[in-house]
Design a protein around this motif. Sequence first.
Motif, PDB file in Angstrom:
ATOM      1  N   ALA A   1       0.824  -1.206   0.000  1.00 27.68           N
ATOM      2  CA  ALA A   1       0.000   0.000   0.000  1.00 27.68           C
ATOM      3  C   ALA A   1       0.860   1.260   0.000  1.00 27.68           C
ATOM      4  N   ILE A   2       1.895   1.281   0.820  1.00 28.31           N
ATOM      5  CA  ILE A   2       2.778   2.449   0.897  1.00 28.31           C
ATOM      6  C   ILE A   2       3.556   2.627  -0.403  1.00 28.31           C
ATOM      7  N   LEU A   3       4.135   1.547  -0.905  1.00 30.99           N
ATOM      8  CA  LEU A   3       4.925   1.636  -2.132  1.00 30.99           C
ATOM      9  C   LEU A   3       4.052   2.058  -3.318  1.00 30.99           C
ATOM     10  N   SER A   4       2.863   1.506  -3.431  1.00 28.09           N
ATOM     11  CA  SER A   4       1.994   1.868  -4.560  1.00 28.09           C
ATOM     12  C   SER A   4       1.513   3.311  -4.447  1.00 28.09           C
ATOM     13  N   THR A   5       1.310   3.801  -3.224  1.00 31.64           N
ATOM     14  CA  THR A   5       0.940   5.214  -3.048  1.00 31.64           C
ATOM     15  C   THR A   5       2.089   6.119  -3.465  1.00 31.64           C
ATOM     16  N   GLN A   6       3.302   5.751  -3.085  1.00 32.54           N
ATOM     17  CA  GLN A   6       4.474   6.531  -3.476  1.00 32.54           C
ATOM     18  C   GLN A   6       4.644   6.537  -4.996  1.00 32.54           C
ATOM     19  N   LEU A   7       4.399   5.405  -5.627  1.00 31.45           N
ATOM     20  CA  LEU A   7       4.469   5.335  -7.090  1.00 31.45           C
ATOM     21  C   LEU A   7       3.386   6.195  -7.735  1.00 31.45           C
ATOM     22  N   LEU A   8       2.186   6.149  -7.187  1.00 29.02           N
ATOM     23  CA  LEU A   8       1.090   6.964  -7.715  1.00 29.02           C
ATOM     24  C   LEU A   8       1.452   8.448  -7.640  1.00 29.02           C
ATOM     25  N   ASP A   9       2.019   8.846  -6.523  1.00 34.00           N
ATOM     26  CA  ASP A   9       2.431  10.235  -6.346  1.00 34.00           C
ATOM     27  C   ASP A   9       3.512  10.616  -7.360  1.00 34.00           C
ATOM     28  N   GLN A  10       4.468   9.734  -7.553  1.00 33.54           N
ATOM     29  CA  GLN A  10       5.551  10.019  -8.497  1.00 33.54           C
ATOM     30  C   GLN A  10       5.037  10.095  -9.931  1.00 33.54           C
ATOM     31  N   GLN A  11       4.203   9.127 -10.327  1.00 34.91           N
ATOM     32  CA  GLN A  11       3.801   8.998 -11.722  1.00 34.91           C
ATOM     33  C   GLN A  11       2.711   9.977 -12.144  1.00 34.91           C
ATOM     34  N   PHE A  12       1.808  10.332 -11.224  1.00 31.29           N
ATOM     35  CA  PHE A  12       0.669  11.160 -11.587  1.00 31.29           C
ATOM     36  C   PHE A  12       0.723  12.586 -11.028  1.00 31.29           C
ATOM     37  N   ILE A  13       1.481  12.785  -9.967  1.00 31.25           N
ATOM     38  CA  ILE A  13       1.540  14.117  -9.370  1.00 31.25           C
ATOM     39  C   ILE A  13       2.844  14.825  -9.731  1.00 31.25           C
ATOM     40  N   LYS A  14       3.964  14.188  -9.460  1.00 27.96           N
ATOM     41  CA  LYS A  14       5.267  14.846  -9.612  1.00 27.96           C
ATOM     42  C   LYS A  14       5.830  14.751 -11.023  1.00 27.96           C
ATOM     43  N   GLN A  15       5.674  13.612 -11.696  1.00 29.58           N
ATOM     44  CA  GLN A  15       6.350  13.395 -12.982  1.00 29.58           C
ATOM     45  C   GLN A  15       5.379  12.921 -14.062  1.00 29.58           C
ATOM     46  N   PHE A  16       4.200  13.528 -14.108  1.00 25.07           N
ATOM     47  CA  PHE A  16       3.199  13.112 -15.099  1.00 25.07           C
ATOM     48  C   PHE A  16       3.564  13.642 -16.477  1.00 25.07           C
ATOM     49  N   PRO A  17       3.407  12.825 -17.531  1.00 23.17           N
ATOM     50  CA  PRO A  17       3.067  11.399 -17.496  1.00 23.17           C
ATOM     51  C   PRO A  17       4.312  10.539 -17.329  1.00 23.17           C
TER      52      PRO A  17
END
Length: 657
Positions: A628-644
């Motif tokens: 859960a933590i790792l997937s949340t961090q990935l979601l933040d990286q991929q969609f918030i910080k470095q989209f796309p």
Amino acid sequence: MCGIAGILNFKGPEDKRELLTRMVNLMHHRGPDASGLFLDGPVGLGHARLSIIDLSSSGIQPIHNEDRTVWIVFNGEIFNYPDLRVDLEGKGHKFYTQTDTEVLVHLYEEKGTDLFQLLNGQFAIAIWDAKSQSLLLGRDRVGIRPLFYHHKNGRLAFASEIKALFADPTIERQIDPQSLSDVFTCWAPLGERTSFKDIFQLLPGHYATYTRMGMNTQPYWQPDFTPENGQPRNLSDWAEELNALLLDASRIRLRADVPVGAYLSGGIDSTYISALVKQNFNNRLSTFSVSFSDKRFDESSFQSIAVRSLKTDHKDIHCSESDIGELFPKIIWHTETPIIRTAPTPLFMLSRLVRESDFKVVLTGEGADEIFAGYNIFKEDKIRRFWARHPRSKSRPRLLEKLYPYIFSEANQRSRQFIEGFFKKNLLQTGSPVYSHLLRWQNTYKLKSFFNDDFRGAEDSIEGFVKRFSDRLPDNFMSWSPLSRAQYIEINIFLSNYLLSSQGDRMAMANSIEGRFPYLDHRVIEFACRMPDQLRLRSLDEKFLLKQVARQVIPKEVVDRAKQPYRAPISRSFFGDRSLDYVDTLLSEEQIRSSGYFDAPKVSRLIKKCRSRQGMLLSERENMALVAILSTQLLDQQFIKQFPAYEAKDVNEPVVF
């Protein structure tokens, strides 16, 4: 199967072509065969096509009616479209394609919003009516196909995937605290919400109309577990009807102008569907399965039994722990939500195998466990209610050993007491509408202890969560049997928002594969809902009636095998023999603090424990917390910080109408 997108702006002129092209391109994996746009005043529609029916260029969407006043983009399949077409032609409608999509255009002209009641399919639909200046959105009954939207100040944007919405720079990208809290409680956001703030989903079994007056959403279907009235029926009558329904549900799901294969897990659900197809419609069926290095998750021995019996052309893909670790970032790009299991990853690999084998369509066994009561959670509910009538009984809790013999066989007396103590929590709260799921939710809810103090959901109690969910239940919910209530909850949350999303549509469409689900034919669901409880769960024998009909055509070893939930390796996938750079980076104390969702020292202690003996010391809850933590961090990286995080490749120039 395809990807759809659109913009409707009543507040002023807007150049939509470039934006819609980018939205469609970000969903190129959903439809790599062609793309099309329709632009007219306030509306723009976009489509990425995976050609399955009418492979010619005439099937390129958007598709229109005779006078071009009604336009549609459509993701999915309408399996009863030939019958609907005959009826519409009899009423004078003229067709210029052989697609099921065009049937929807003319059916809308005849029926308006009542068209959904006539459809047997899996779909997300958007229909623009130029005369009424209205947009109709609709989604299939159980949410097999996704449809997301954002609306603000008289402007609506919609798409099959959230990443397409985020192609619009005016839409803010932000993880929703309440939804993240829900994922860390019941595995998925509740209701219309998604993991992102102000991005919503159209609910399964709903349609919405959008005009200058705003958006109006209405339900057109939901599971109804009201028992069948009339004379009691014998077992053979029930069995005959179920077999006929599943035979027809499988038959119409073979409609395609491309080959159709099938997933074969080695369980009763997929094996029975494969047997129906092989023995009645297709003498040369191709089947596909996944095996695991970790024998705790591997079902290949049962897959081999099924293949030998059915004599299918079979291929399998082997999934290792390192495969899961390496592919996990791509998985989150497609799930578009945090997850607490790694199970979607092998399914991504499986759909990739199907695509590499030159198939576009597969039948699957998903849905049988929800509608025929196949999960242990239904048995737990039954045992705990039985135990609650005599809470001091020493013998009644021992029924739990029948559900988890592998746990109790290895447990010492102290461990036994701990396990029984776990299942005894809230034992007497049998009047709760969510009694069947309360224990599970309370356990998963503890994952929220990893949140930092500044990032908490809008409510911070399990009671608040239960109330929000209970307020959405049907008015007659408490008149249903306890088993039916448990099944409704499982269908409402787990089936549509997790299984059919993160493990179904997203993992198949990531590789341009369309999954079809005979058990989720609405006729089969409605049949199962009106069945007596004992035909779904007899004593502690799950899927009783389904087993009776399957026993006639598939091996006894498959029918009578112990239930094995579909799972995949967890912690050792990320902390194995070699280091994964993205794991080290995203779970570092610096990155945890920077993202702002979790308590950095507490996460660091978990990671330290993961690295110790490669996670062998982790509990089930700690494994879930890690994912859960790792997937949340990935979601933040991929969609918030470095989209796309990933750009579309080999994009076709769209046809503009």
